[in-house]
Design a protein around this motif. Structure first.
Motif, short mmCIF file in Angstrom:
data_model
loop_
_atom_site.label_atom_id
_atom_site.label_comp_id
_atom_site.label_asym_id
_atom_site.label_seq_id
_atom_site.Cartn_x
_atom_site.Cartn_y
_atom_site.Cartn_z
N VAL A 64 0.87 -1.18 0.00
CA VAL A 64 0.00 0.00 0.00
C VAL A 64 0.91 1.23 0.00
O VAL A 64 2.09 1.14 0.32
CB VAL A 64 -0.96 0.03 1.21
CG1 VAL A 64 -1.90 -1.16 1.19
CG2 VAL A 64 -0.19 0.09 2.52
N VAL A 65 0.36 2.37 -0.36
CA VAL A 65 1.16 3.58 -0.43
C VAL A 65 1.52 4.05 0.97
O VAL A 65 0.65 4.26 1.81
CB VAL A 65 0.40 4.70 -1.17
CG1 VAL A 65 1.17 6.01 -1.09
CG2 VAL A 65 0.14 4.32 -2.62
N VAL A 66 2.82 4.20 1.22
CA VAL A 66 3.33 4.79 2.45
C VAL A 66 4.43 5.76 2.04
O VAL A 66 5.49 5.35 1.59
CB VAL A 66 3.89 3.72 3.42
CG1 VAL A 66 4.47 4.39 4.66
CG2 VAL A 66 2.83 2.71 3.80
N MET A 67 4.14 7.04 2.18
CA MET A 67 5.12 8.07 1.84
C MET A 67 5.84 8.48 3.12
O MET A 67 5.21 8.79 4.12
CB MET A 67 4.43 9.30 1.24
CG MET A 67 3.78 9.05 -0.10
SD MET A 67 4.94 8.87 -1.45
CE MET A 67 5.66 10.49 -1.50
N HIS A 68 7.15 8.50 3.07
CA HIS A 68 7.96 8.91 4.21
C HIS A 68 8.15 10.42 4.17
O HIS A 68 8.29 11.01 3.10
CB HIS A 68 9.28 8.15 4.21
CG HIS A 68 9.06 6.67 4.33
ND1 HIS A 68 8.94 5.85 3.22
CD2 HIS A 68 8.87 5.89 5.42
CE1 HIS A 68 8.71 4.62 3.64
NE2 HIS A 68 8.67 4.61 4.95
#
Length: 162
Positions: A64-68
């Motif tokens: 899934v999308v996880v932006m740091h």
């Protein structure tokens, strides 16, 4: 009274965006992008697209999308250098285009009025317009749904001449 939000994007840019989102899923994980452009009287025009994994190569590692957080510096610098704003974000889901709990609780841009699109089935063509999820952020993890049968009021796919 605040006008209903609208998002305008050229048809060729829209089709290229859907194709690229689908390609980047590799058929196994979500993908997404920030839509950059201009805002005037509640209407937003998309001029440029930056894909999440171009900012954060690990964005899809979990499926899934996880932006740091560190990846947002490049986004803000890009916007500043071209005098653009983030007018919306878009990401794909493996099935339907409803907001997950994670989507609701973690807006990409936690600013009142931000627009978020969700494309079902990893953006596998053909993408039917009425199946898109389209949401406006109202703050405090509250959203208003703009999609479904009324999506054409808010999402305008336009010809290059328009």
């Amino acid at each position: 009274m605040q006008r209903d939000p609208t998002l305008r994007i050229q048809e060729t840019k829209w089709q290229a965006l859907l194709g690229e989102l689908h390609r980047r899923t590799r058929g196994v994980h979500e993908s997404g992008a920030f839509l950059l452009g201009y805002v005037a009287d509640g209407s937003r025009s998309v001029e440029h697209i930056i894909y999440y994994d171009d900012l954060d190569p690990q964005a899809y590692r979990t499926g899934v999308v996880v932006m740091h957080g560190a990846s947002f510096g490049s986004l803000w610098e890009f916007c500043r250098s071209r005098e653009l704003s983030v007018v919306a974000d878009i990401h794909v889901h493996p099935k339907g285009a409803w907001q997950s709990i994670a989507d609701r609780d973690n807006p990409m841009i936690a600013q009142r009025g931000h627009l978020a699109l969700i494309v079902p089935y990893f953006a596998h063509p053909p993408v039917r317009f009425e199946t898109l999820g389209f949401f406006e952020y109202h703050g405090s993890h509250r959203w208003r749904a703009l999609g479904g049968r009324h999506i054409a009021r808010h999402l305008h796919i336009v010809n290059a001449e328009a």
